[in-house]
Every structure is written in structure tokens, then in C-alpha cells.
Design a protein around this motif. Structure first.
Motif, PDB file in Angstrom:
ATOM      1  N   ASN A  70       0.612  -1.280   0.095  1.00 38.60           N
ATOM      2  CA  ASN A  70       0.138   0.177  -0.210  1.00 38.60           C
ATOM      3  C   ASN A  70       0.875   1.305  -0.169  1.00 38.60           C
ATOM      4  O   ASN A  70       0.496   2.546  -0.316  1.00 38.60           O
ATOM      5  N   SER A  71       2.129   1.022   0.283  1.00 39.41           N
ATOM      6  CA  SER A  71       2.899   2.379   0.434  1.00 39.41           C
ATOM      7  C   SER A  71       3.116   3.069  -0.998  1.00 39.41           C
ATOM      8  O   SER A  71       3.602   4.141  -1.039  1.00 39.41           O
ATOM      9  N   VAL A  72       2.944   2.448  -1.979  1.00 40.89           N
ATOM     10  CA  VAL A  72       3.103   3.017  -3.524  1.00 40.89           C
ATOM     11  C   VAL A  72       1.783   3.728  -3.727  1.00 40.89           C
ATOM     12  O   VAL A  72       1.814   4.276  -4.886  1.00 40.89           O
ATOM     13  N   GLN A  78      -6.939   4.416  -3.354  1.00 37.67           N
ATOM     14  CA  GLN A  78      -6.245   3.515  -4.337  1.00 37.67           C
ATOM     15  C   GLN A  78      -5.593   2.267  -3.665  1.00 37.67           C
ATOM     16  O   GLN A  78      -5.599   1.221  -4.354  1.00 37.67           O
ATOM     17  N   ALA A  79      -5.260   2.323  -2.451  1.00 33.30           N
ATOM     18  CA  ALA A  79      -4.915   1.263  -1.923  1.00 33.30           C
ATOM     19  C   ALA A  79      -5.769   0.260  -1.429  1.00 33.30           C
ATOM     20  O   ALA A  79      -5.664  -0.953  -1.473  1.00 33.30           O
ATOM     21  N   GLN A  83      -6.152  -3.498  -2.726  1.00 33.39           N
ATOM     22  CA  GLN A  83      -6.259  -4.676  -1.503  1.00 33.39           C
ATOM     23  C   GLN A  83      -7.444  -5.572  -2.183  1.00 33.39           C
ATOM     24  O   GLN A  83      -7.409  -6.754  -2.050  1.00 33.39           O
ATOM     25  N   LEU A  84      -8.649  -4.877  -2.629  1.00 36.47           N
ATOM     26  CA  LEU A  84      -9.494  -5.734  -3.077  1.00 36.47           C
ATOM     27  C   LEU A  84      -9.355  -6.578  -4.361  1.00 36.47           C
ATOM     28  O   LEU A  84      -9.895  -7.531  -4.702  1.00 36.47           O
ATOM     29  N   ARG A  91      -5.616 -13.949 -10.775  1.00 34.41           N
ATOM     30  CA  ARG A  91      -5.410 -12.452 -11.152  1.00 34.41           C
ATOM     31  C   ARG A  91      -6.626 -11.703 -11.302  1.00 34.41           C
ATOM     32  O   ARG A  91      -7.893 -12.170 -11.734  1.00 34.41           O
ATOM     33  N   ILE A  92      -6.834 -10.249 -11.117  1.00 33.41           N
ATOM     34  CA  ILE A  92      -7.764  -9.403 -11.032  1.00 33.41           C
ATOM     35  C   ILE A  92      -7.064  -8.254 -11.611  1.00 33.41           C
ATOM     36  O   ILE A  92      -6.218  -7.810 -11.230  1.00 33.41           O
ATOM     37  N   GLY A  93      -7.635  -7.924 -12.866  1.00 37.48           N
ATOM     38  CA  GLY A  93      -7.488  -6.641 -13.271  1.00 37.48           C
ATOM     39  C   GLY A  93      -8.597  -5.523 -13.253  1.00 37.48           C
ATOM     40  O   GLY A  93      -9.630  -5.737 -13.461  1.00 37.48           O
TER      41      GLY A  93
END
Length: 356
Positions: A70-72, A78-79, A83-84, A91-93
Motif C-alpha cells: 500500500n505504500s506505493v 487507491q490502496a 487490496q480488493l 488474477r484481477i484486473g
């Protein structure tokens, strides 16, 4: 694996974190970038893990920890999306774009996923372009393409026979509202097959989407690879490419206002995938969308009309997750999170970073 070719980055998606995006993109796109797009690329997840471990030796191996760092990310929104979209179970896009503010977010946004029935939007658009050009009419009639039983992989094209005739307007409605495969193949045959759709995608600048087979063949030969762990560039789309296409269609860049309105109105009456983008949304929200389903994969793409008049283009492609119900729920969670993230975004919020 050799040097990766340099991808053209549309200014539409530039962000202050370009260096980070390129680094992550090169790691996560090692699969599928060095071979011709026409070839099926079987990239085992262990190869992806090895590439990730090599580039980020200080971090946990991908095979041990798939959770995004999450630091990026610039903000909690966005974090939360990252996570979701955790790929630990497949894979999830994700890609989303606010057509008013230009704010975007993506997770594996440049990675190919099976487009399944989401390609039906592009097929309908290809036909409508010809209507605008005066070559076709919505009143033209074409026969349904009814599959004839055949063994999997028994030839490059699944056999079909002509069925009942319907107008193109009805075929588009059947294709987008009910996801009728026979109606879609009727439209596909009318425009000239996959090559004609690829030509429309090329001319409109929608690289990242490529159709190789008709729907009858795609369904017959479904299951040859596991999309949760393998990237197959045949009949695939990247989430960002689909969002770009949706954005252009919404803005009326390639179709007349009449064709554009007909397409979006038809998509707003989609009756499939009620447990996906629509599932957790407030009642009364207008969502013009199209779902897709194949072996071990589910997807939903569309335009969400926000209460304040903004429009959000969204594409979610989910694989694995332990079953269809879980894939549907993951799409619903991601869609609701993105809706709320944009709804409560601070005034003037602009382009955001992405993990590709």
C-alpha cells in the motif's frame, strides 16, 4: 526473457508516478509482450513470481505474498482498490477513469484478460459505424448463427448453421441485453468477422483489445488454459484498453449521436450480471454495462453515471477466487469501492497512480 519492447503510453494515462508505473508494468507484463500478439502465451505463475522476485529482491517472493504494497499508493482509495484486487486467489484486473476530472486508477491495467462477452460492445460498435456510413441499416435482417455440436478443438472454427432472421437492431439488443451468443455471431458475420472488428479497434486507436475467434468457437474451446494463472493473448483485452474504448464511445468520438445513444441505452438495459457492478450500487443509478463469463473468469465493463453528473468508465476482470459467486462478489466490491472513491473525491482530484 530478453528486453521488453517499449510500450506507447497514451497521455490519457500519464501520472506523476510514471517511473514507478513503468517499473511495475515491465515486471507484470513480462508475459505476453515479447511474442506476437497472435500467439497464445502460456506464462505460468511461477515465471511471473520469478520475474517479480528478481526485480524486487528485498521484498517477499510473489509466490509467498501477493498482497499489494500500500505504500506505493497516493491515497487510501487507491490502496483499498489494490487490496480488493489481491491476486492471491487468481488474477484481477481493474481500470477506472473519471471523464470529468481525469482521475484514473488501475490494478494490472495493462495485463491481458479473457474478454468473454465484453467484446460484444466492440462488435456492436463496428456494426453501428457502418450504419453511420450508410452501408448498413438497423432494419437489415440477418440469421442467428446457431452452433452445430462438435468436439472441442475439432478444427479452428466451430460449425454453425443459419437460424431465424432478426433485424440488426434486435440482434444488438439480444447481444447486449441478454448476451445472446447466436445474435452476436450474426452481427460478427455481417460486419466481416473478427478481422473487421480488429480493423475498427485499430482505426479508433483501441490497441490492447484483439478478437481472434467467433463466439461459437470461443465457447466451444473454452477451458484450454486457466486464466487465473495463465495469460492467453487470444481473444483478450486489458482493463485500461476497455476503459479507453468505453470513454471514446461515451464521448461520441467514433459514432453518430444517434448510434452512440442507441448503444449506451441498450447497455443500460443489460439484464445479465446482476450480482456484479450493479449489485452493491444505490438504487436508481444509471449504469450502461456489459458482462462476460467464461471458464474460471468473470468480468463487467461499463459507464457509471454519478449523481453529480460525472461519468466513470470502469472495467473489472476477475479470475479464480474459488468459484463464480466469489468472482461476482469481488466485482461488486471493487465497483462499489470505486463508486464511493470517486463520489467523495476531493474537488480537483486528478490522475492517480496505478499498479500494473
Amino acid at each position: 526473457m530478453g528486453n521488453l519492447p517499449v510500450m506507447r503510453k497514451d497521455s490519457f494515462w500519464q501520472s506523476p508516478f510514471l517511473a514507478l508505473k513503468r517499473t511495475l508494468a515491465s515486471v507484470l507484463l513480462l508475459v505476453g509482450m515479447s511474442l506476437p500478439a497472435s500467439a497464445a502465451l502460456a506464462a505460468d505463475s511461477s515465471d511471473i513470481a520469478a520475474a517479480f522476485d528478481s526485480a524486487f529482491a528485498h521484498s517477499q517472493p510473489l509466490s509467498q505474498s501477493l498482497a499489494p504494497r500500500n505504500s506505493v499508493y497516493r491515497d487510501p482509495f487507491q490502496a483499498q482498490v489494490a487490496q480488493l484486487a489481491d491476486p492471491q486467489l487468481g488474477r484481477i484486473g481493474v481500470a477506472a477513469y473519471d471523464l470529468t476530472t481525469g482521475r484514473s486508477v488501475a490494478v494490472l491495467g495493462d495485463q491481458p484478460f479473457p474478454f468473454a462477452s465484453t467484446i460484444k460492445v466492440a462488435i456492436a460498435a463496428t456494426y453501428l459505424e457502418q450504419v453511420d456510413a450508410g452501408r448498413f441499416r438497423l432494419s437489415n435482417s440477418y440469421p442467428l448463427m446457431v452452433p452445430v455440436p462438435s468436439r472441442k478443438f475439432a478444427g479452428p472454427v466451430a460449425p454453425v448453421r443459419a437460424g431465424n432472421y432478426y433485424s440488426a437492431q434486435d440482434l444488438i439488443s439480444m447481444s447486449l441485453i441478454h448476451s445472446n451468443n447466436q445474435a452476436t455471431d450474426a452481427l460478427l458475420a455481417a460486419v466481416g468477422g473478427p478481422a473487421a472488428v480488429n480493423d475498427w479497434l485499430r482505426r479508433t486507436g483501441n490497441s490492447g483489445i484483439h478478437i481472434d475467434r467467433d463466439i461459437a468457437t470461443l465457447v466451444r474451446d473454452d477451458g484450454a488454459v486457466n486464466p487465473a494463472t495463465t495469460i492467453d493473448t487470444r481473444d483478450s483485452a486489458t482493463p485500461m484498453a476497455m476503459v479507453r474504448m468505453l470513454t471514446g464511445l461515451y464521448k461520441g468520438q467514433w459514432l453518430s449521436s444517434q448510434s452512440r445513444n442507441f448503444l449506451l441505452d441498450t447497455m443500460s438495459r443489460c439484464e445479465t450480471g446482476k450480482n456484479r457492478i450493479r449489485a452493491l450500487m444505490p438504487e436508481g443509478l444509471t449504469i450502461a454495462h456489459k458482462t462476460g463469463t467464461l471458464s474460471n473468469t468473470a468480468s463487467d465493463i461499463g459507464i457509471i453515471s454519478m449523481p453529480d453528473g460525472r461519468a466513470i468508465a470502469l472495467a473489472v476482470y476477475v479470475t479464480g477466487q474459488g468459484g463464480k459467486a466469489n468472482r461476482d462478489w469481488r466485482i461488486a466490491e471493487i465497483a462499489r469501492t470505486i463508486y464511493e472513491g470517486y463520489l467523495y473525491a476531493p474537488a480537483g482530484a486528478s490522475t492517480s497512480t496505478s499498479r500494473r
